[in-house]
Design an enzyme around this catalytic site. Structure first.
Site, PDB file in Angstrom:
ATOM      1  CD  GLU A   1      -1.385  -0.113   3.655  1.00 31.92           C
ATOM      2  OE1 GLU A   1      -1.899   0.976   3.978  1.00 31.92           O
ATOM      3  OE2 GLU A   1      -1.694  -1.197   4.171  1.00 31.92           O
TER       4      GLU A   1
ATOM      5  CG  HIS B   1      -2.333  -7.274  10.113  1.00 33.19           C
ATOM      6  ND1 HIS B   1      -1.158  -6.837   9.526  1.00 33.19           N
ATOM      7  CD2 HIS B   1      -3.087  -6.158  10.306  1.00 33.19           C
ATOM      8  CE1 HIS B   1      -1.207  -5.529   9.374  1.00 33.19           C
ATOM      9  NE2 HIS B   1      -2.371  -5.094   9.851  1.00 33.19           N
TER      10      HIS B   1
ATOM     11  CB  CYS C   1      -2.416  -4.529   6.323  1.00 29.75           C
ATOM     12  SG  CYS C   1      -2.011  -2.882   6.932  1.00 29.75           S
TER      13      CYS C   1
END
Length: 389
Positions: free
Chosen positions: A79, A233, A111
């Site tokens: 990103e 994550h 993400c």
């Protein structure tokens, strides 16, 4: 036929700051960063580095000549794109001296997109089992100096080779993706720093984890007891803890103990590097595999991927024999970094190329990395392999 992650390597910058020192300079209680957020160090990006140089560095660590010959596609998940049209994968392919008959693309969804890239790669390998796909998750997390998000910045790249008969993780067939149009985090085209609603984003993250895990359990008849560990994550390490506790719900049995211990192992590297956006889940996976000595081949690992905006996915894989031998030495790389002052960090932050239209030339001699961004000329970024100078 097994398909999954055959090799993994990580690359970050050569400098970092101590977040306890940053807290003192910002007039904040250090425990807000060290305990409340769960971060202790943060990678500092010099102006001579970006997602292309970091991605190339990570990939260069894992590729041998046989790998180079069988790579059919390079997918960069990011990103932090450096061009609105041209894929960063093309620059990386050139720096790695890969064959011109290689597909190169870039994918984006905050993400999350590295997970999408892995799933796309599995499809290609299923069609061409003799081929390999190089997936690179490369990002620069940037929120601005003296902002609430400053403590969750970071930079780095994780490179993964997706193949048949993988030697790290054989990915299982069932996965659950879940998406909604949510404004918890975004970066408009005119901005170099992200915009985020932190508390809201944390709540969305946790909700997406519960949704995807619950559906996965229904589709597979598996429960938490069936996992040796779950990798999350980790934009900051406390995020994974919040999600895990939301489903453990004060459980204090053997499964809860095992998953909490595994989470601590997975947080080790992220705590010292910071937010990698697309690479955060996979740096967490590397940290888990290198810091949890109780893991064994044949055990099942769950993976929760999340990207604001928002998309989540839960999937799983089976650890393969000798998986430890296919990972780069992350702890060794982190130990070789140089600690710099907060003033030096602030200078480097402000020296980034960003959206500058002018020609820029950087002195690359102070950067120990092989691949560097030498500047910009005629609106074109200038990437250099210092071994060829």
């Amino acid at each position: 036929m097994k398909i999954g992650i055959d090799k993994m390597a990580f690359a970050t910058t050569s400098e970092y700051i101590d977040l306890a020192e940053l807290a003192k300079v910002r007039g904040v209680d250090p425990n807000k960063y060290l305990i409340g957020i769960g971060q202790s160090e943060q990678a500092v990006l010099p102006p001579t580095q970006d997602i292309v140089t970091l991605g190339a560095a990570a990939a260069d660590k894992l590729l041998n000549e046989r790998d180079r010959e069988r790579i059919a596609t390079v997918i960069v998940a990011t990103e932090s794109g450096i061009d609105n049209s041209k894929a960063s994968a093309i620059y990386i392919k050139r720096l790695l001296n890969l064959d011109d008959y290689v597909r190169t693309v870039e994918v984006k969804e905050a993400c999350y997109s590295a997970t999408a890239a892995i799933q796309f790669a599995r499809g290609q390998v299923a069609l061409e089992p003799e081929k390999a796909v190089l997936v690179i998750a490369a990002d620069v997390a940037r929120y601005g100096l003296k902002t609430a998000g400053e403590v969750t910045q970071g930079a780095g790249a994780v490179a993964m080779l997706i193949t048949a008969e993988p030697r790290i993780l054989a990915i299982e067939r069932t996965s659950v993706a879940y998406s909604q149009d949510v404004m918890d985090f975004w970066r408009p085209l005119y901005a170099t720093e992200a915009m985020v609603d932190g508390k809201y984003s944390t709540n969305v993250y946790t909700d997406f984890f519960k949704h995807t895990l619950s559906r996965y359990e229904k589709l597979t008849d598996r429960k938490l007891d069936d996992f040796a560990a779950i990798a999350f994550h980790l934009p900051f390490t406390k995020m994974g803890k919040k999600a895990l506790e939301a489903v453990l719900d004060e459980r204090d049995d053997q499964t809860a103990w095992r998953l909490r211990k595994a989470l601590l192992a997975s947080q080790n590297y992220s705590r010292r590097v910071g937010n990698l956006y697309t690479g955060s889940l996979y740096l967490g996976l590397m940290s888990l595999l290198q810091n949890d000595p109780d893991l064994k081949a044949g055990e099942r690992i769950g993976l929760f991927s999340y990207g604001s905006g928002a998309e989540g996915e839960f999937y799983s894989g089976i650890l393969q024999p000798g998986y430890q031998e296919q990972l780069s030495n992350v702890a060794g790389d982190l130990s070789e970094r140089q600690l710099i002052s907060i003033a030096a960090y602030e200078q480097q932050f402000n020296d980034q190329l960003g959206m500058n239209k002018a020609d820029v030339e950087y002195d690359v001699s102070a950067d120990p990395a092989r691949f560097v961004l030498a500047g910009q000329k005629n609106h074109q970024r200038q990437y250099v392999d210092k071994q060829q100078l």
